[in-house]
Design a protein around this motif. Structure first.
Motif, mmCIF file in Angstrom:
data_model
loop_
_atom_site.group_PDB
_atom_site.id
_atom_site.type_symbol
_atom_site.label_atom_id
_atom_site.label_comp_id
_atom_site.label_asym_id
_atom_site.label_seq_id
_atom_site.Cartn_x
_atom_site.Cartn_y
_atom_site.Cartn_z
ATOM 1 N N GLY A 528 0.738 -1.246 0.000
ATOM 2 C CA GLY A 528 0.000 0.000 0.000
ATOM 3 C C GLY A 528 0.762 1.287 0.000
ATOM 4 N N ILE A 529 1.720 1.459 -0.887
ATOM 5 C CA ILE A 529 2.268 2.800 -1.026
ATOM 6 C C ILE A 529 1.157 3.753 -1.442
ATOM 7 C CG2 ILE A 529 3.642 4.206 -2.596
ATOM 8 C CD1 ILE A 529 5.216 3.259 -0.314
ATOM 9 N N ALA A 530 0.314 3.322 -2.378
ATOM 10 C CA ALA A 530 -0.813 4.151 -2.795
ATOM 11 C C ALA A 530 -1.897 4.110 -1.732
ATOM 12 C CB ALA A 530 -1.365 3.656 -4.126
ATOM 13 N N LEU A 531 -2.478 5.274 -1.462
ATOM 14 C CA LEU A 531 -3.510 5.327 -0.435
ATOM 15 C C LEU A 531 -4.730 4.501 -0.802
ATOM 16 C CD1 LEU A 531 -3.364 9.086 0.602
ATOM 17 C CD2 LEU A 531 -2.406 7.127 1.784
ATOM 18 N N SER A 532 -4.928 4.249 -2.092
ATOM 19 C CA SER A 532 -6.120 3.515 -2.520
ATOM 20 C C SER A 532 -5.949 2.010 -2.432
ATOM 21 C CB SER A 532 -6.475 3.896 -3.961
ATOM 22 O OG SER A 532 -5.401 3.571 -4.831
ATOM 23 N N SER A 533 -4.725 1.540 -2.226
ATOM 24 C CA SER A 533 -4.511 0.092 -2.196
ATOM 25 C C SER A 533 -5.130 -0.510 -0.945
ATOM 26 C CB SER A 533 -3.021 -0.220 -2.246
ATOM 27 O OG SER A 533 -2.369 0.335 -1.138
ATOM 28 N N LYS A 534 -5.564 -1.764 -1.064
ATOM 29 C CA LYS A 534 -6.324 -2.390 0.019
ATOM 30 C C LYS A 534 -6.014 -3.873 0.086
ATOM 31 C CE LYS A 534 -10.662 -3.376 -0.715
ATOM 32 N NZ LYS A 534 -12.123 -3.230 -0.939
ATOM 33 N N LYS A 535 -5.991 -4.396 1.316
ATOM 34 C CA LYS A 535 -5.931 -5.834 1.542
ATOM 35 C C LYS A 535 -7.116 -6.215 2.417
ATOM 36 C CE LYS A 535 -2.061 -6.684 -0.594
ATOM 37 N NZ LYS A 535 -1.981 -7.607 -1.751
ATOM 38 N N GLN A 536 -7.512 -7.474 2.338
ATOM 39 C CA GLN A 536 -8.603 -7.957 3.170
ATOM 40 C C GLN A 536 -8.132 -9.129 4.019
ATOM 41 O OE1 GLN A 536 -12.019 -8.760 0.596
ATOM 42 N NE2 GLN A 536 -12.918 -6.821 1.253
ATOM 43 N N ALA A 537 -8.711 -9.244 5.205
ATOM 44 C CA ALA A 537 -8.418 -10.355 6.101
ATOM 45 C C ALA A 537 -9.703 -10.742 6.819
ATOM 46 C CB ALA A 537 -7.345 -9.950 7.113
ATOM 47 N N GLU A 538 -9.928 -12.025 6.968
ATOM 48 C CA GLU A 538 -11.129 -12.502 7.650
ATOM 49 C C GLU A 538 -10.760 -13.088 8.996
ATOM 50 O OE1 GLU A 538 -13.764 -16.277 6.865
ATOM 51 O OE2 GLU A 538 -14.480 -14.653 5.576
ATOM 52 N N ILE A 539 -11.514 -12.705 10.028
ATOM 53 C CA ILE A 539 -11.307 -13.258 11.352
ATOM 54 C C ILE A 539 -12.648 -13.695 11.926
ATOM 55 C CG2 ILE A 539 -9.263 -11.831 11.799
ATOM 56 C CD1 ILE A 539 -11.015 -10.058 13.573
ATOM 57 N N THR A 540 -12.594 -14.632 12.850
ATOM 58 C CA THR A 540 -13.790 -15.067 13.567
ATOM 59 C C THR A 540 -13.783 -14.438 14.948
ATOM 60 O OG1 THR A 540 -13.870 -17.172 12.384
ATOM 61 C CG2 THR A 540 -15.060 -17.045 14.473
ATOM 62 N N VAL A 541 -14.846 -13.693 15.252
ATOM 63 C CA VAL A 541 -14.942 -12.961 16.506
ATOM 64 C C VAL A 541 -15.842 -13.721 17.472
ATOM 65 C CG1 VAL A 541 -15.717 -10.823 17.578
ATOM 66 C CG2 VAL A 541 -14.588 -10.773 15.353
ATOM 67 N N LYS A 542 -15.403 -13.829 18.716
ATOM 68 C CA LYS A 542 -16.204 -14.448 19.771
ATOM 69 C C LYS A 542 -16.979 -13.357 20.501
ATOM 70 C CE LYS A 542 -12.513 -17.848 20.533
ATOM 71 N NZ LYS A 542 -11.519 -18.339 21.523
ATOM 72 N N LEU A 543 -18.298 -13.453 20.479
ATOM 73 C CA LEU A 543 -19.132 -12.473 21.164
ATOM 74 C C LEU A 543 -19.255 -12.818 22.645
ATOM 75 C CD1 LEU A 543 -19.864 -11.970 18.156
ATOM 76 C CD2 LEU A 543 -22.145 -11.335 18.964
#
Length: 772
Positions: A528-543
């Motif tokens: 992400g040198i460019a401000l528009s670049s994006k990565k995604q990550a999925e996590i499982t949240v315990k409520l």
């Protein structure tokens, strides 16, 4: 010793030998020690493979020694090439390394400021008398001045320059040191000297231009207590102006020495009556400040005097002060220095305004402020002096966080904090060089706060204020769905991650208290040198076991960002808020699908632009009152959300509620329920009747990107949908407004965070750095 995160933005270390680079600031992760310029050069050669440097100087500040260098090619001394190794004076440990390196071609046309100036000085006047045997001695005298200006002292905003000023506006000070020779007194001592510019090569063409306003050297056989009369100026009788400039410069230099900065090897020279332009200027190479006499005489306002002295302080600490953001930073420092002086004696009348007197008696359309809450820094944009960027005067962008820290510190810690903050700012500036950017300067000031006052919260105050104006940012911004749909006490969450550090990230790791998953990204320059670049990550949240629909909870994260293994990794603490289930709204948001008005460029002025404004109306017949749980729906698409301010005005009254204020949102779609329970601005509407016509106003203050208002609305929340009916309820009540973010956790589109800091990721408490 308490340590804090030093600022979120650490650069990559590498070879700087050939390519031109932006400025960089480095805080070594392991102890490194330097005792001389030669050792500093060796360190730079080993650490950066940087050779061919030329010694510029060795300077000292309160806690540090700065070894300064420039690149060894033609004209390098005249351009902003700078390398500064800052070392703790006592321990000899390297504190930080600042570099601003240029390609040789960038310096080919650079020239040193060798403009000639012809001055009439006190020495020239009394020289023959001293040669004849008359003693030169320092005596004390009385001076009559405005302190800081008549409008402020009298607290009368109707006062005009042409008015006769009452005696109450003057302050008489005694025991001021001046020089006396043969019974005649001159405005000169070891700190400051009044001169008269007879001619000056202002345009640099090699020819001296005569000053039309030559007033000679001001003298007195007794005290300097004349009152101002603007008719006197027409006859070049300027004793009051000279007295003003002399007193305020002298007082400020003494205060600077009291802070520990004895930086002027010669008295600061000034001409209080120079030219016929509505402008004043500090010239470091010639060691003279000249005060204009255009619409009004600038030297009647102490703010103008101290602003220009601020430039001289700045230039004396960093002689290669040019390029980068130095124009805006320098102006902001001058404004801060003037306002800081005034704040010591006046904390109530217009404290956030500079040039209260000269600013209303000027050819300009407005004066400057130090509480520009809407000013935001945009990486990659140039910041010279006196221009408008993204809708705000850039001088105010820098002065505002400095002055607001001063006010907060004094309010919390009392008057001693005033000197502390002044010291911190100049200590931070002293460790810099040419080409500096606002983030660089901010980092250096935060570092100075940590070192000078390690047991205080000053560094935290600076970080918070710099972050509020986007001068300092997090390394990574997280965006997540606003609402969670849980099954069996768990929910899958897709996070959008943006690198907003402006640097390549070597490794990034995030650990979450309510999740066993770890977000880990490594060795990816494309992150992400460019401000528009994006990565995604999925996590499982315990409520939490007790979580019910409508409950709110936070997902706490700790992150480590490593830019290079030779630097201190940046540690951050994040709090990501969620609400369980989705709200049921009593009114469906109104679909607009309307193009927003972009700002447009303008000619002249401060290089600014005409803002684009568009208003939208929503009429409701519901007589219900907004209760304890209501929401404002807002769905906007825009490629640069930081351009926008969005406000909401209720049917009755003139209250304008700010929903969005030029926030540094990386996503191009913003789709939020701004819930009264979590948003203080929205909660101000509690008790209003829904009945009538509501007005939504969208302001765009930056040219170049357009957008669309998809939908908006206001409604009470009647309840929350359960997971098994979430999709239907969300579609019915939110007009498909969240692109799935509220019902499936996709995180795409507008599923950014919302209420705790108006739709942005919330960073809480302190950010700490690793100890080596």
């Amino acid at each position: 010793m308490k340590k804090h995160l030093l600022a979120l933005l650490l650069p990559i270390v590498g070879s700087y030998c050939s390519a031109p680079l932006a400025s960089m600031i480095d805080f070594p992760s392991e102890p490194v020690y330097v005792t001389s310029s030669d050792e500093a050069k060796q360190l730079l050669a080993q650490r950066y493979t940087l050779t061919g440097l030329v010694n510029e100087s060795v300077s000292t500040s309160l806690l540090s020694t700065q070894y300064r260098f420039y690149q060894g090619f033609a004209n390098a001394v005249a351009c902003s090439s700078s390398v500064v190794v800052t070392v703790d004076t006592n321990t000899k440990e390297v504190v930080q390394i600042y570099t601003h390196l240029l390609d040789e071609s960038e310096c080919q046309s650079a020239k040193e400021d060798n403009r000639a100036i012809d001055l009439d000085t006190p020495e020239q006047t009394y020289g023959p008398l001293v040669a004849a045997g008359n003693a030169k001695k320092i005596v004390t005298t009385s001076l009559n001045v405005f302190d800081p200006d008549p409008l402020t002292v009298l607290e009368d905003i109707t006062l005009e320059y042409s008015d006769v000023i009452s005696n109450a506006a003057y302050s008489l000070y005694s025991n001021v040191e001046v020089t006396e020779v043969a019974g005649t007194r001159y405005l000169e001592n070891s700190r400051v000297r009044a001169v008269d510019v007879r001619a000056f090569d202002i345009d640099g063409d090699g020819a001296l231009e005569a000053d039309a306003n030559q007033q000679g050297i001001i003298t007195s056989t007794g005290d300097f207590t004349i009152e101002r009369d603007i008719k006197d100026y027409e006859n070049k009788q300027t004793q009051f102006l000279d007295t003003m400039a002399f007193y305020h410069i002298d007082k400020s230099v003494q205060y600077l020495q009291q802070l520990g900065f004895d930086i002027f090897s010669e008295p600061v020279q000034f001409d209080a009556f120079f030219g016929n332009k509505d402008n004043s200027t500090a010239y470091l190479a010639q060691n003279v400040i000249v005060f204009g006499n255009g619409v009004s005489a600038d030297a009647e306002d102490a703010d103008v005097i101290l602003h220009e002295l601020g430039h001289m302080i700045n230039f004396s600490l960093v002689k290669r002060w040019r390029d980068g953001d130095t124009g805006a930073i320098g102006e902001g420092l001058g404004d801060y220095w003037a306002a800081s002086s005034r704040y010591r004696t006046n904390k109530t009348f217009q404290p956030d305004i500079v040039f209260s007197w000269d600013g209303v008696n000027t050819s300009k359309t407005s004066t400057r402020i130090l509480n520009d809450t809407e000013a935001r820094y945009v990486p990659g944009v140039s910041y010279p002096a006196h221009v408008v960027r993204n809708g705000s005067n850039v001088d105010q962008l820098w002065s505002t966080p400095l002055f607001q820290v001063l006010k907060l510190a004094v309010a919390e810690h009392g008057e001693p904090a005033h000197e502390h903050i002044d010291r911190i700012i100049w200590e931070g500036i002293a460790a810099l060089g040419g080409g500096v950017t606002m983030p660089d300067a901010a980092l250096s000031i935060v570092k100075a706060a940590e070192r000078l006052y390690p047991q205080s919260n000053y560094s935290d105050l600076f970080v918070k204020q710099f972050k509020a104006h986007n001068i300092l940012t997090n390394t990574v911004a997280f965006y997540a769905p606003q609402f969670l749909m849980a099954e069996d006490g768990k929910a899958k969450v897709v996070l959008d991650l943006f690198n907003i550090s402006g640097k390549n990230i070597h490794t990034f790791t995030g650990h979450f208290e309510q999740s066993d998953d770890v977000v880990s990204l490594s060795s990816i320059a494309s992150f992400g040198i460019a401000l528009s670049s994006k990565k995604q990550a999925e996590i499982t949240v315990k409520l939490p076991d007790s979580a019910q629909c409508g409950d709110a909870f936070t997902l706490n994260a700790k992150t480590v960002t490593d830019f290079n293994n030779q630097q201190i990794p940046t540690q951050g603490e994040y709090s990501i808020p969620f609400v369980v289930c989705t709200p049921k709204l009593t009114h469906t948001p109104k679909v607009e699908n309307s193009a927003l008005s972009d700002a447009t460029s303008t000619e002249g002025g401060l290089g600014g632009n005409k803002i684009g404004v568009k208003s939208y109306l929503l009429t409701l017949a519901d007589t219900a009152v907004l209760d304890n749980d209501f929401s404002v729906s807002l769905h906007i698409k825009h490629k640069r959300m930081s351009d926008l301010k969005v406000t909401l005005t209720p049917p009755i009254g003139d209250r304008e509620i700010t929903l969005l204020a030029y926030e540094n949102i990386q996503q191009e779609e913003y789709n939020q329920q701004l819930m009264s329970r979590f948003n203080q601005e929205v909660n101000r509407l509690k008790g209003e009747s829904l009945e009538g016509t509501w007005t939504l106003k969208v302001t765009d203050r930056a040219v170049g990107e357009s957008g669309e208002l998809v939908s908006w609305g206001i409604a009470n929340i009647s309840g929350y949908s359960k997971p098994e009916t979430a999709t239907d309820e969300t579609n019915n009540n939110n007009n498909n407004g969240n692109n799935g973010a509220t019902n499936n956790g996709s995180g795409s589109g507008g599923g950014s965070l919302g209420w705790l800091s108006l739709f942005m990721l919330v960073v809480i408490n302190k950010l700490r750095k690793n100890t080596p």
